[in-house]
Motif scaffolding. Structure first.
Motif, PDB file in Angstrom:
ATOM      1  N   SER A 106       0.820  -1.262   0.092  1.00 43.55           N
ATOM      2  CA  SER A 106      -0.041  -0.047  -0.128  1.00 43.55           C
ATOM      3  C   SER A 106       1.050   1.192   0.110  1.00 43.55           C
ATOM      4  O   SER A 106       1.902   1.351   0.879  1.00 43.55           O
ATOM      5  CB  SER A 106      -1.086   0.165   1.448  1.00 43.55           C
ATOM      6  OG  SER A 106      -1.611   1.245   1.514  1.00 43.55           O
ATOM      7  N   ASN A 107       0.375   2.194  -0.874  1.00 41.97           N
ATOM      8  CA  ASN A 107       1.321   3.519  -0.950  1.00 41.97           C
ATOM      9  C   ASN A 107       0.307   4.680  -0.996  1.00 41.97           C
ATOM     10  O   ASN A 107       0.887   5.576  -1.263  1.00 41.97           O
ATOM     11  CB  ASN A 107       2.514   3.333  -1.762  1.00 41.97           C
ATOM     12  CG  ASN A 107       1.783   3.623  -3.180  1.00 41.97           C
ATOM     13  OD1 ASN A 107       0.785   3.232  -3.562  1.00 41.97           O
ATOM     14  ND2 ASN A 107       2.937   3.624  -4.201  1.00 41.97           N
ATOM     15  N   GLN A 108      -0.901   4.641  -0.522  1.00 42.60           N
ATOM     16  CA  GLN A 108      -1.795   5.724  -0.747  1.00 42.60           C
ATOM     17  C   GLN A 108      -1.173   6.709  -0.120  1.00 42.60           C
ATOM     18  O   GLN A 108      -1.105   8.215  -0.357  1.00 42.60           O
ATOM     19  CB  GLN A 108      -3.203   5.422  -0.406  1.00 42.60           C
ATOM     20  CG  GLN A 108      -4.099   6.495  -0.525  1.00 42.60           C
ATOM     21  CD  GLN A 108      -4.114   7.289  -1.927  1.00 42.60           C
ATOM     22  OE1 GLN A 108      -4.174   6.325  -2.943  1.00 42.60           O
ATOM     23  NE2 GLN A 108      -3.866   8.276  -2.029  1.00 42.60           N
ATOM     24  N   GLU A 109      -0.784   6.827   1.182  1.00 47.08           N
ATOM     25  CA  GLU A 109      -0.165   7.935   2.456  1.00 47.08           C
ATOM     26  C   GLU A 109       1.007   8.477   1.561  1.00 47.08           C
ATOM     27  O   GLU A 109       1.274   9.755   1.423  1.00 47.08           O
ATOM     28  CB  GLU A 109      -0.112   7.217   3.590  1.00 47.08           C
ATOM     29  CG  GLU A 109       0.096   8.406   4.344  1.00 47.08           C
ATOM     30  CD  GLU A 109       0.123   8.090   5.883  1.00 47.08           C
ATOM     31  OE1 GLU A 109       0.195   9.106   6.841  1.00 47.08           O
ATOM     32  OE2 GLU A 109       0.026   7.120   6.304  1.00 47.08           O
ATOM     33  N   CYS A 110       1.721   7.720   1.004  1.00 46.34           N
ATOM     34  CA  CYS A 110       2.902   8.267   0.520  1.00 46.34           C
ATOM     35  C   CYS A 110       2.629   9.079  -0.736  1.00 46.34           C
ATOM     36  O   CYS A 110       3.322   9.994  -1.068  1.00 46.34           O
ATOM     37  CB  CYS A 110       4.164   7.195   0.340  1.00 46.34           C
ATOM     38  SG  CYS A 110       4.861   6.377   1.547  1.00 46.34           S
ATOM     39  N   ARG A 111       1.835   8.369  -1.571  1.00 45.10           N
ATOM     40  CA  ARG A 111       1.601   9.311  -2.789  1.00 45.10           C
ATOM     41  C   ARG A 111       0.719  10.614  -2.266  1.00 45.10           C
ATOM     42  O   ARG A 111       0.839  11.499  -3.038  1.00 45.10           O
ATOM     43  CB  ARG A 111       0.498   8.345  -3.490  1.00 45.10           C
ATOM     44  CG  ARG A 111       1.112   7.424  -4.273  1.00 45.10           C
ATOM     45  CD  ARG A 111       0.234   6.545  -5.529  1.00 45.10           C
ATOM     46  NE  ARG A 111      -1.121   6.556  -5.160  1.00 45.10           N
ATOM     47  CZ  ARG A 111      -1.691   5.364  -5.088  1.00 45.10           C
ATOM     48  NH1 ARG A 111      -1.131   4.292  -5.130  1.00 45.10           N
ATOM     49  NH2 ARG A 111      -2.843   5.238  -4.703  1.00 45.10           N
ATOM     50  N   ASP A 112      -0.018  10.640  -1.226  1.00 45.90           N
ATOM     51  CA  ASP A 112      -0.440  11.927  -0.740  1.00 45.90           C
ATOM     52  C   ASP A 112       0.386  12.884  -0.427  1.00 45.90           C
ATOM     53  O   ASP A 112       0.433  14.118  -0.496  1.00 45.90           O
ATOM     54  CB  ASP A 112      -1.389  11.405   0.514  1.00 45.90           C
ATOM     55  CG  ASP A 112      -2.716  10.739   0.132  1.00 45.90           C
ATOM     56  OD1 ASP A 112      -3.049  10.787  -0.990  1.00 45.90           O
ATOM     57  OD2 ASP A 112      -3.389  10.419   1.371  1.00 45.90           O
ATOM     58  N   GLU A 124       6.213   8.633  -4.176  1.00 47.63           N
ATOM     59  CA  GLU A 124       5.316   7.603  -5.094  1.00 47.63           C
ATOM     60  C   GLU A 124       5.541   6.211  -4.849  1.00 47.63           C
ATOM     61  O   GLU A 124       4.535   5.491  -5.259  1.00 47.63           O
ATOM     62  CB  GLU A 124       5.078   8.222  -6.270  1.00 47.63           C
ATOM     63  CG  GLU A 124       4.605   9.414  -6.384  1.00 47.63           C
ATOM     64  CD  GLU A 124       4.144   9.972  -7.631  1.00 47.63           C
ATOM     65  OE1 GLU A 124       4.936   9.627  -8.638  1.00 47.63           O
ATOM     66  OE2 GLU A 124       3.426  11.055  -7.999  1.00 47.63           O
ATOM     67  N   ASP A 184       6.297   2.474  -0.086  1.00 48.38           N
ATOM     68  CA  ASP A 184       5.308   1.440   1.001  1.00 48.38           C
ATOM     69  C   ASP A 184       4.956   2.240   2.114  1.00 48.38           C
ATOM     70  O   ASP A 184       5.775   2.962   2.506  1.00 48.38           O
ATOM     71  CB  ASP A 184       5.819   0.182   1.073  1.00 48.38           C
ATOM     72  CG  ASP A 184       4.806  -0.834   1.673  1.00 48.38           C
ATOM     73  OD1 ASP A 184       4.346  -0.521   2.840  1.00 48.38           O
ATOM     74  OD2 ASP A 184       4.098  -1.523   0.859  1.00 48.38           O
ATOM     75  N   ASP A 185       3.710   2.488   2.280  1.00 55.35           N
ATOM     76  CA  ASP A 185       3.422   3.188   3.497  1.00 55.35           C
ATOM     77  C   ASP A 185       3.977   2.722   4.875  1.00 55.35           C
ATOM     78  O   ASP A 185       3.988   3.547   5.523  1.00 55.35           O
ATOM     79  CB  ASP A 185       1.803   3.177   3.507  1.00 55.35           C
ATOM     80  CG  ASP A 185       1.309   4.148   2.609  1.00 55.35           C
ATOM     81  OD1 ASP A 185       1.780   4.715   1.928  1.00 55.35           O
ATOM     82  OD2 ASP A 185      -0.043   4.002   2.433  1.00 55.35           O
ATOM     83  N   ARG A 212       7.146   9.230   8.822  1.00 51.89           N
ATOM     84  CA  ARG A 212       6.062  10.171   8.807  1.00 51.89           C
ATOM     85  C   ARG A 212       6.035  11.552   9.613  1.00 51.89           C
ATOM     86  O   ARG A 212       5.898  12.357   8.785  1.00 51.89           O
ATOM     87  CB  ARG A 212       4.807   9.438   9.437  1.00 51.89           C
ATOM     88  CG  ARG A 212       3.195  10.153   9.225  1.00 51.89           C
ATOM     89  CD  ARG A 212       2.150   9.649   9.809  1.00 51.89           C
ATOM     90  NE  ARG A 212       1.870   8.502   9.123  1.00 51.89           N
ATOM     91  CZ  ARG A 212       1.941   6.887   9.539  1.00 51.89           C
ATOM     92  NH1 ARG A 212       2.541   6.818  10.583  1.00 51.89           N
ATOM     93  NH2 ARG A 212       1.528   6.155   8.595  1.00 51.89           N
TER      94      ARG A 212
END
Length: 157
Positions: free
Chosen positions: A2-8, A101, A104-105, A126
């Motif tokens: 999952s990498n949504q937070e890193c993409r954010d 991007e 990994d989160d 973070r």
């Protein structure tokens, strides 16, 4: 993975670096990018170099192992053209967002893997990214007020 937070995070840094580029472009006279007056210790141009050096060091190299070698002293002494300054911001944006991007989160809850500033001790990635976006915003605000001449009024062309 999952990498949504890193993409954010990548999207936030991208947005703020776009704003930084916009500030550079709004200077009516290129020489004003390098001017220092009153109690100002750093020119807007040097703050731009500093922000880019900081992000390239702590994100591109620190998280992405890009091979970037920071010259912090040059960030505060070098003087380049407006087009070179914009190119450095664009390069920084591309490299920093590319790293974020692809992460990994799970790295966000781990200790920052490179050497953070000593005053921060061991810090989670973070929290360190939050600090770095704050640092970028802080200097972006300084550059904005520098461009306005500290008066709150826009430059006349």
């Amino acid at each position: 993975m999952s990498n949504q937070e890193c993409r954010d995070f990548a999207a936030l840094f991208s947005r703020e670096l776009d704003r930084l580029e916009g500030e550079i472009e709004q200077y009516s006279n290129e020489s004003k990018l390098w001017a220092v007056s009153g109690n100002q210790k750093n020119s807007a141009g040097n703050l731009v170099l500093h922000v880019c050096g900081n992000l390239m060091h702590y994100i591109a190299e620190g998280l992405g192992q890009s091979g970037y070698v920071r010259d912090r002293e040059a960030e505060f002494s070098e003087c380049v053209t407006r087009s070179e300054l914009i190119e450095r911001v664009r390069t920084c944006k591309l490299r920093v967002t590319a790293v974020l991007e692809t992460l990994d989160d799970s790295i966000l809850d781990q200790a920052y893997p490179a050497q953070a500033p000593e005053r921060m001790g061991r810090i989670r990635s973070r929290t360190f990214l939050l600090h770095l976006i704050w640092h970028l915003g802080w200097h972006l605000g300084q550059i904005y007020y520098h461009r306005l001449g500290g008066s709150g009024q826009t430059e006349s062309v």
